[in-house]
Design a protein around this motif. Sequence first.
Motif, mmCIF file in Angstrom:
data_model
loop_
_atom_site.group_PDB
_atom_site.id
_atom_site.type_symbol
_atom_site.label_atom_id
_atom_site.label_comp_id
_atom_site.label_asym_id
_atom_site.label_seq_id
_atom_site.Cartn_x
_atom_site.Cartn_y
_atom_site.Cartn_z
ATOM 1 N N ASN A 113 -8.288 5.811 39.379
ATOM 2 C CA ASN A 113 -9.408 4.883 39.580
ATOM 3 C C ASN A 113 -9.265 3.648 38.696
ATOM 4 O OD1 ASN A 113 -10.503 6.544 41.476
ATOM 5 N ND2 ASN A 113 -11.998 7.499 40.099
ATOM 6 N N ALA A 114 -8.752 3.862 37.480
ATOM 7 C CA ALA A 114 -8.523 2.715 36.587
ATOM 8 C C ALA A 114 -7.437 1.818 37.174
ATOM 9 C CB ALA A 114 -8.128 3.210 35.195
ATOM 10 N N LEU A 115 -6.429 2.456 37.776
ATOM 11 C CA LEU A 115 -5.333 1.695 38.398
ATOM 12 C C LEU A 115 -5.863 0.882 39.579
ATOM 13 C CD1 LEU A 115 -2.157 1.548 38.145
ATOM 14 C CD2 LEU A 115 -2.086 3.230 40.000
ATOM 15 N N ARG A 126 0.800 2.837 31.666
ATOM 16 C CA ARG A 126 2.142 3.417 31.788
ATOM 17 C C ARG A 126 2.532 3.538 33.270
ATOM 18 N NH1 ARG A 126 3.086 8.972 28.784
ATOM 19 N NH2 ARG A 126 2.154 7.736 27.105
ATOM 20 N N VAL A 127 1.599 4.012 34.088
ATOM 21 C CA VAL A 127 1.869 4.159 35.524
ATOM 22 C C VAL A 127 2.030 2.786 36.174
ATOM 23 C CG1 VAL A 127 0.869 4.887 37.723
ATOM 24 C CG2 VAL A 127 0.727 6.398 35.733
ATOM 25 N N GLU A 128 1.157 1.850 35.812
ATOM 26 C CA GLU A 128 1.235 0.517 36.421
ATOM 27 C C GLU A 128 2.580 -0.143 36.098
ATOM 28 O OE1 GLU A 128 -1.247 -2.566 34.873
ATOM 29 O OE2 GLU A 128 -0.995 -3.810 36.651
ATOM 30 N N GLY A 129 3.005 -0.027 34.846
ATOM 31 C CA GLY A 129 4.292 -0.606 34.453
ATOM 32 C C GLY A 129 5.424 -0.021 35.283
ATOM 33 N N ALA A 130 5.394 1.314 35.467
ATOM 34 C CA ALA A 130 6.449 1.978 36.241
ATOM 35 C C ALA A 130 6.408 1.535 37.703
ATOM 36 C CB ALA A 130 6.283 3.491 36.142
ATOM 37 N N ALA A 143 1.895 5.647 61.793
ATOM 38 C CA ALA A 143 2.287 4.914 60.582
ATOM 39 C C ALA A 143 3.411 5.661 59.890
ATOM 40 C CB ALA A 143 1.093 4.765 59.645
ATOM 41 N N VAL A 144 4.280 4.893 59.271
ATOM 42 C CA VAL A 144 5.291 5.481 58.397
ATOM 43 C C VAL A 144 4.898 5.126 56.975
ATOM 44 C CG1 VAL A 144 7.702 5.405 57.662
ATOM 45 C CG2 VAL A 144 7.136 5.415 60.105
ATOM 46 N N GLU A 145 4.770 6.146 56.150
ATOM 47 C CA GLU A 145 4.492 5.869 54.755
ATOM 48 C C GLU A 145 5.790 5.929 53.962
ATOM 49 O OE1 GLU A 145 1.842 8.432 52.520
ATOM 50 O OE2 GLU A 145 1.688 6.901 50.954
ATOM 51 N N VAL A 146 5.964 4.917 53.107
ATOM 52 C CA VAL A 146 7.078 4.929 52.161
ATOM 53 C C VAL A 146 6.483 5.389 50.837
ATOM 54 C CG1 VAL A 146 8.907 3.591 51.068
ATOM 55 C CG2 VAL A 146 8.097 2.963 53.372
ATOM 56 N N ILE A 147 6.764 6.629 50.479
ATOM 57 C CA ILE A 147 6.241 7.126 49.205
ATOM 58 C C ILE A 147 7.298 6.921 48.136
ATOM 59 C CG2 ILE A 147 4.582 8.776 50.145
ATOM 60 C CD1 ILE A 147 6.692 10.966 49.652
ATOM 61 N N ASP A 148 6.860 6.837 46.910
ATOM 62 C CA ASP A 148 7.791 6.601 45.807
ATOM 63 C C ASP A 148 7.156 7.129 44.538
ATOM 64 O OD1 ASP A 148 10.012 5.681 44.447
ATOM 65 O OD2 ASP A 148 9.152 3.686 44.112
ATOM 66 N N SER A 149 7.528 8.308 44.153
ATOM 67 C CA SER A 149 7.008 8.809 42.887
ATOM 68 C C SER A 149 7.649 8.027 41.756
ATOM 69 C CB SER A 149 7.339 10.287 42.726
ATOM 70 O OG SER A 149 6.901 10.708 41.453
ATOM 71 N N ARG A 150 6.833 7.698 40.795
ATOM 72 C CA ARG A 150 7.387 7.025 39.623
ATOM 73 C C ARG A 150 7.857 8.037 38.584
ATOM 74 N NH1 ARG A 150 5.162 3.725 43.544
ATOM 75 N NH2 ARG A 150 3.332 5.037 43.239
ATOM 76 N N TYR A 151 7.814 9.312 38.936
ATOM 77 C CA TYR A 151 8.221 10.332 37.968
ATOM 78 C C TYR A 151 9.685 10.700 38.145
ATOM 79 C CZ TYR A 151 3.251 10.543 37.168
ATOM 80 O OH TYR A 151 1.972 10.193 36.879
ATOM 81 N N ARG A 180 7.395 -2.464 37.823
ATOM 82 C CA ARG A 180 8.767 -2.807 37.460
ATOM 83 C C ARG A 180 9.772 -1.781 37.960
ATOM 84 N NH1 ARG A 180 5.584 -4.732 33.441
ATOM 85 N NH2 ARG A 180 5.770 -2.941 32.062
ATOM 86 N N ALA A 181 9.272 -0.799 38.725
ATOM 87 C CA ALA A 181 10.142 0.156 39.426
ATOM 88 C C ALA A 181 11.097 0.895 38.488
ATOM 89 C CB ALA A 181 10.903 -0.547 40.555
ATOM 90 N N TYR A 182 10.534 1.602 37.546
ATOM 91 C CA TYR A 182 11.372 2.509 36.766
ATOM 92 C C TYR A 182 10.679 3.865 36.707
ATOM 93 C CZ TYR A 182 8.230 0.944 32.970
ATOM 94 O OH TYR A 182 7.129 0.627 32.212
ATOM 95 N N ASP A 183 11.455 4.898 36.373
ATOM 96 C CA ASP A 183 10.840 6.225 36.354
ATOM 97 C C ASP A 183 10.424 6.612 34.938
ATOM 98 O OD1 ASP A 183 13.377 6.643 35.439
ATOM 99 O OD2 ASP A 183 13.917 8.156 36.911
ATOM 100 N N ILE A 184 9.420 7.458 34.879
ATOM 101 C CA ILE A 184 8.838 7.893 33.606
ATOM 102 C C ILE A 184 8.670 9.416 33.658
ATOM 103 C CG2 ILE A 184 7.604 5.739 33.086
ATOM 104 C CD1 ILE A 184 5.090 6.962 34.342
ATOM 105 N N PRO A 185 8.595 10.047 32.487
ATOM 106 C CA PRO A 185 8.312 11.486 32.493
ATOM 107 C C PRO A 185 6.908 11.719 33.029
ATOM 108 C CG PRO A 185 8.966 10.706 30.292
ATOM 109 C CD PRO A 185 8.708 9.498 31.129
#
Lengths: 265, 264
Positions: free
Chosen positions: B47-49, B16-20, B140-148, B23-28
């Motif tokens: 770790n699985a990811l 579920r996380v990998e898909g988000a 360094a600049v980190e670009v963070i992106d929560s998938r939530y 493919r760049a979409y948000d999930i609950p």
Amino acid sequence: MDNAQIKKLGDDLYEAMLSRNTLVPFTEQYPDITLEQAYEIQLQYIKRRIDAGEKIVGKKIGVTSKAVQDFLGVFQPDFGQLTDKMVYQEGETIDLNELIQPKAEAELAIVLKEDLIGPGITAVDVIRATDYVSPCFEIVDSRINDWKIKIQDTVADNASCGVYVVSNIKADPRKVDITMAGMTLYKNGELFSTGVGAAVQGSPFNAVAWLANTLGELGIPFKAGEVILSGSQSALVPVTDGDELECYIAGVGGCKVKFAGSTKV
Amino acid sequence: MKTSLTPEQIIRFCERVEGAQRRAYDIPKLTNEYPEMTVEDGYAVQNALRARFIEQGEKLVGWKAGLTSKAKMVQMGVDKPSIGFLTDAMSRPENTAISTDDLVHPRVECEVAFITKAELSGPACTRADVLAATDFVMPAVEVIDSRYENFKFDLPSVIADNSSSARFVAGGRPRYVEDIEVDGIGVAMELNGEIVEMGSSAAVMGHPADAVAMLVNILHDMGEVLPAGSFVMSGGITAAVAVKPGDNVIARYQDLGSVSLRFE
């Protein structure tokens, strides 16, 4: 273009280098020539030099500035291979009789302490693997008529590499900001050109990362101890008999070179 | 680390996380479905990811510490730092355009990155150990992106989402730790020419090397070490700033130069 034609063009370049003659641009001889074929021609040209007893001692990166990339219509650098026969020591006079239509460029040379095996190499990996950096001059030369090169011509011609001289100065890139280090180039005592490390792909480390990844794809070794000429930081300087050049990279140091003799062209 | 999740649950949450991410979409957040999820469960999914990304050909280049500053913890409503892994596919050169097409709701933050020259291992890794094992630091600049959804999460969920890791840009200039004050590096982040965030590297747990030590100790809990040659981002010095296409970001650091990037 078939393998026999590729081999012939590589052989033509080798003969042109020895006899100091120039060739009709390959892009005129074979308008459909691809970049991949150009690198295959380069490999044949270098193979002839290796067969004659030369040794690979490093790589050069070319076409690293936006101005040259725009001029050649490409969006990435190119590379050539350095052999021991191309090396001059600092203090030696460069013999123009050995060259065809030389021009000088001031650069930063980077020497690795670890192999860099692409793909997946970043600028951070390059910094980590760097032993030291030194100011240097590359004397580019073209085996193609009047420097009428397109990207395929210069790639085939070993990225237009001629000879080079690296200063004895060894600087630690963790002590000097090589991306923002200013470069000044003097010709016969007068300021000729200035530049900065950022002119080279944003940073010389970016150019070397590109090289490691490109060599990785081609299966060409990129070893600790090799010298990498990271790309020109100056305008091209035409040189003739008696000329003296000096470049200075702030925080790193300088490199001097003298020229004597007469070129073929 | 012990997880209460079954192997099937790990795979399901990982996919579920990998898909988000891919493919760049948000999930609950995952805890909506599974409220009893623990921090350990989050790392089991992460770790699985990681195993999946490496299997797909990505190269592990290092790690990041997240939620290391008071500002970040308050901003995100959590009370403990987290870690995430970094691969070569997340790296971008400085002075380049970063696509937002494959991101959900990216934010940027300024960090100090440590590049190690010796292996570091827990369980009692300290600031001194980290500094002794550091080859050099760089900005360094980190670009963070929560998938939530709405960038809202809790600690187990964000850990499962690889601590919101998305992209990173290392640049500026490398420095030896003995040549600068690593815990006093001033930082100003400019967005389109205007300073929007400021701070000092002390904001990262008092000293960024402490965040790296914390990271090494979490790795130990997972039965792992930090190998020599790792690239470790020690956590945001500033609060994260949302970016959109057309934005230009320059992070300016005391003694470390600057890192610039833009979004398209």
